[in-house]
Motif scaffolding. Structure first.
Motif, mmCIF file in Angstrom:
data_model
loop_
_atom_site.group_PDB
_atom_site.id
_atom_site.type_symbol
_atom_site.label_atom_id
_atom_site.label_comp_id
_atom_site.label_asym_id
_atom_site.label_seq_id
_atom_site.Cartn_x
_atom_site.Cartn_y
_atom_site.Cartn_z
ATOM 1 N N GLN A 145 14.148 -11.378 -3.412
ATOM 2 C CA GLN A 145 12.216 -11.276 -2.528
ATOM 3 C C GLN A 145 12.342 -10.473 -1.536
ATOM 4 O O GLN A 145 11.589 -9.318 -1.508
ATOM 5 C CB GLN A 145 12.237 -13.112 -1.831
ATOM 6 N N ARG A 146 13.182 -10.535 -0.480
ATOM 7 C CA ARG A 146 13.677 -9.071 -0.128
ATOM 8 C C ARG A 146 13.452 -8.370 -0.215
ATOM 9 O O ARG A 146 13.025 -6.827 0.344
ATOM 10 C CB ARG A 146 14.630 -9.462 1.344
ATOM 11 N N ALA A 147 13.950 -7.424 -1.223
ATOM 12 C CA ALA A 147 14.102 -6.639 -2.491
ATOM 13 C C ALA A 147 12.659 -6.096 -2.735
ATOM 14 O O ALA A 147 12.219 -4.876 -2.744
ATOM 15 C CB ALA A 147 14.906 -6.016 -3.232
ATOM 16 N N GLY A 148 11.990 -7.385 -3.342
ATOM 17 C CA GLY A 148 10.425 -7.437 -3.250
ATOM 18 C C GLY A 148 9.353 -6.257 -2.287
ATOM 19 O O GLY A 148 8.746 -5.904 -2.433
ATOM 20 N N ARG A 149 9.692 -7.604 -1.251
ATOM 21 C CA ARG A 149 8.474 -6.930 0.260
ATOM 22 C C ARG A 149 9.229 -5.773 0.386
ATOM 23 O O ARG A 149 8.659 -4.861 0.246
ATOM 24 C CB ARG A 149 9.630 -7.371 1.399
ATOM 25 N N GLU A 150 10.462 -4.931 0.658
ATOM 26 C CA GLU A 150 10.972 -3.892 1.152
ATOM 27 C C GLU A 150 10.629 -2.809 -0.515
ATOM 28 O O GLU A 150 9.946 -1.858 0.355
ATOM 29 C CB GLU A 150 12.757 -3.593 1.089
ATOM 30 N N GLY A 151 10.985 -3.026 -1.601
ATOM 31 C CA GLY A 151 9.786 -2.401 -2.487
ATOM 32 C C GLY A 151 8.249 -1.538 -1.968
ATOM 33 O O GLY A 151 7.823 -1.030 -2.226
ATOM 34 N N TYR A 152 8.295 -2.854 -1.866
ATOM 35 C CA TYR A 152 6.478 -3.012 -1.323
ATOM 36 C C TYR A 152 6.133 -1.754 -0.481
ATOM 37 O O TYR A 152 4.890 -1.290 -0.751
ATOM 38 C CB TYR A 152 5.887 -4.488 -1.743
ATOM 39 N N TYR A 153 6.779 -2.640 0.532
ATOM 40 C CA TYR A 153 6.442 -1.791 2.037
ATOM 41 C C TYR A 153 6.743 -0.048 1.817
ATOM 42 O O TYR A 153 6.007 0.710 2.274
ATOM 43 C CB TYR A 153 7.286 -2.147 2.718
ATOM 44 N N ALA A 154 7.916 0.104 0.610
ATOM 45 C CA ALA A 154 7.865 1.459 0.439
ATOM 46 C C ALA A 154 6.689 1.638 -0.893
ATOM 47 O O ALA A 154 6.914 3.170 0.310
ATOM 48 C CB ALA A 154 9.780 1.686 -0.447
ATOM 49 N N ALA A 155 5.853 1.203 -1.053
ATOM 50 C CA ALA A 155 5.198 1.753 -2.005
ATOM 51 C C ALA A 155 3.850 2.069 -1.427
ATOM 52 O O ALA A 155 3.239 3.039 -1.290
ATOM 53 C CB ALA A 155 5.179 1.202 -3.274
ATOM 54 N N VAL A 156 4.049 1.284 -0.359
ATOM 55 C CA VAL A 156 2.384 1.571 0.808
ATOM 56 C C VAL A 156 2.936 2.298 1.367
ATOM 57 O O VAL A 156 1.445 3.262 1.435
ATOM 58 C CB VAL A 156 2.404 0.120 1.444
ATOM 59 N N ARG A 157 3.787 2.360 2.016
ATOM 60 C CA ARG A 157 3.749 3.815 3.127
ATOM 61 C C ARG A 157 4.149 5.163 2.124
ATOM 62 O O ARG A 157 3.850 5.950 2.223
ATOM 63 C CB ARG A 157 5.311 3.400 3.861
ATOM 64 N N ASN A 158 4.558 5.169 0.291
ATOM 65 C CA ASN A 158 4.215 6.583 0.464
ATOM 66 C C ASN A 158 2.668 6.429 -0.394
ATOM 67 O O ASN A 158 2.326 7.242 0.283
ATOM 68 C CB ASN A 158 5.106 6.320 -1.195
ATOM 69 N N ASP A 159 2.121 5.523 -0.136
ATOM 70 C CA ASP A 159 0.368 5.488 -1.072
ATOM 71 C C ASP A 159 -0.470 6.426 -0.119
ATOM 72 O O ASP A 159 -1.082 7.033 0.547
ATOM 73 C CB ASP A 159 -0.237 4.227 -1.614
ATOM 74 N N LEU A 160 0.251 6.229 1.169
ATOM 75 C CA LEU A 160 -1.129 6.054 2.743
ATOM 76 C C LEU A 160 -0.246 7.149 3.312
ATOM 77 O O LEU A 160 -0.372 7.561 4.787
ATOM 78 C CB LEU A 160 -0.924 4.886 3.500
ATOM 79 N N ALA A 161 0.819 8.183 3.011
ATOM 80 C CA ALA A 161 1.396 8.842 3.363
ATOM 81 C C ALA A 161 2.375 8.821 4.411
ATOM 82 O O ALA A 161 1.748 9.523 5.634
ATOM 83 C CB ALA A 161 0.906 10.264 2.982
ATOM 84 N N LEU A 162 2.355 7.562 4.967
ATOM 85 C CA LEU A 162 2.875 7.128 5.943
ATOM 86 C C LEU A 162 4.583 7.649 5.826
ATOM 87 O O LEU A 162 5.506 7.707 4.793
ATOM 88 C CB LEU A 162 3.005 5.710 6.604
ATOM 89 N N PRO A 163 5.487 7.730 6.903
ATOM 90 C CA PRO A 163 6.755 7.815 7.259
ATOM 91 C C PRO A 163 7.525 6.913 7.153
ATOM 92 O O PRO A 163 7.391 5.793 7.304
ATOM 93 C CB PRO A 163 7.009 8.399 8.658
ATOM 94 N N PRO A 164 8.908 7.204 6.326
ATOM 95 C CA PRO A 164 9.238 6.014 6.031
ATOM 96 C C PRO A 164 9.815 4.827 6.964
ATOM 97 O O PRO A 164 9.859 5.213 8.027
ATOM 98 C CB PRO A 164 10.966 6.302 5.692
ATOM 99 N N GLY A 165 9.762 3.745 6.696
ATOM 100 C CA GLY A 165 10.095 2.722 7.870
ATOM 101 C C GLY A 165 11.607 1.679 8.239
ATOM 102 O O GLY A 165 12.380 2.573 7.167
ATOM 103 N N HIS A 166 11.761 0.968 8.073
ATOM 104 C CA HIS A 166 12.536 -0.169 8.724
ATOM 105 C C HIS A 166 12.953 -1.114 8.021
ATOM 106 O O HIS A 166 11.447 -1.489 6.625
ATOM 107 C CB HIS A 166 12.436 -1.124 10.103
ATOM 108 N N SER A 167 13.715 -1.073 7.214
ATOM 109 C CA SER A 167 14.283 -2.094 5.641
ATOM 110 C C SER A 167 13.505 -3.454 6.174
ATOM 111 O O SER A 167 13.359 -4.061 5.472
ATOM 112 C CB SER A 167 15.438 -1.692 5.595
ATOM 113 N N ALA A 168 13.777 -3.786 7.667
ATOM 114 C CA ALA A 168 13.349 -5.122 7.445
ATOM 115 C C ALA A 168 14.032 -6.249 7.725
ATOM 116 O O ALA A 168 14.537 -7.307 7.192
ATOM 117 C CB ALA A 168 12.351 -6.069 7.119
#
Length: 178
Positions: A145-168
Motif C-alpha cells: 500500500q505504501r509503495a502504491g501511495r508513493e507511486g501515485y504521488y510521484a506520478a502526480v508530481r510528474n504530471d503537474l511538473a512539480l519537484p520531487p517530494g518526500h517519500s512519506a
C-alpha cells in the motif's frame, strides 16, 4: 497619379506594419490564453488528485485501526471490525466519486498509479474482513500500500511538473516503557 505612386511605398509599409502588429498581438493572446487554460486545468487536476488521496487515506487509516484491534498493527487507537464496518462503507462510497473524477481529468499514468494504490487498500480491507491475525502478512500488505501511495504521488508530481517530494516513510522510534 505620380503623387500616389510616390506615396505607395509608405502606404504599403503602414499596411504591412499594421498587419504585423495584428498578427503579433493575436499570437501573444493565443499563447497567453493557452498558458492560462493550462494553469486552470493544472489547478483542477491538483484538486482532484488531492481529493482522491484524502478519500483513499480515510480507508487506510480505518484499516490501521482495525488491524490494531486484531493485533496486526501498533496503531494506538484500535477499532473493532463491527464499529469500523459502517465507517469503511462510508469511506468506500466517498472515494467512488473522487475516483470517477480522477479517471475523467487525470493523466493515464496517474490513473494507473491510483488503481495500483487502491488495489493495495482493497487487499488490506479484505485481509481484515476475513479477521486474519498475521502481523507479518499485514506488514507485507502495508508495504504494498505504501509503495502504491508513493507511486501515485510521484506520478502526480510528474504530471503537474512539480519537484520531487518526500517519500512519506517516517520510521517511528520504539516506545520506551515508562
Amino acid at each position: 497619379m505620380s503623387a500616389f505612386i510616390q506615396q505607395l511605398p509608405a502606404l504599403i509599409g503602414v499596411v504591412i506594419g499594421a498587419l504585423g502588429s495584428y498578427l503579433a498581438i493575436v499570437r501573444g493572446d493565443r499563447a497567453r490564453f493557452r498558458r492560462e487554460q493550462r494553469a486552470r486545468w493544472d489547478e483542477q487536476r491538483l484538486a482532484v488528485y488531492a481529493d482522491y488521496a484524502r478519500s483513499l487515506k480515510k480507508s487506510v487509516t480505518l484499516t490501521y485501526r482495525v488491524a490494531s484491534y486484531l493485533g496486526n498493527d501498533p496503531h494506538p487507537h484500535p477499532l473493532s471490525p463491527q464499529e469500523a464496518e459502517p465507517l469503511l462503507a462510508e469511506a468506500t462510497l466517498a472515494r467512488d466519486p473522487s475516483g470517477e473524477t480522477l479517471i475523467l481529468l487525470g493523466s493515464p499514468e496517474v490513473v494507473e498509479r491510483a488503481r495500483a494504490w487502491v488495489v493495495g487498500v482493497m487487499e488490506m480491507e479484505q485481509f481484515l474482513r476475513e479477521g486474519t491475525r498475521d502481523p507479518q502478512a499485514w506488514q507485507t500488505l502495508l508495504e504494498r500500500q505504501r509503495a502504491g501511495r508513493e507511486g501515485y504521488y510521484a506520478a502526480v508530481r510528474n504530471d503537474l511538473a512539480l519537484p520531487p517530494g518526500h517519500s512519506a516513510r517516517w520510521p517511528l522510534s520504539p516506545v520506551r516503557p515508562a
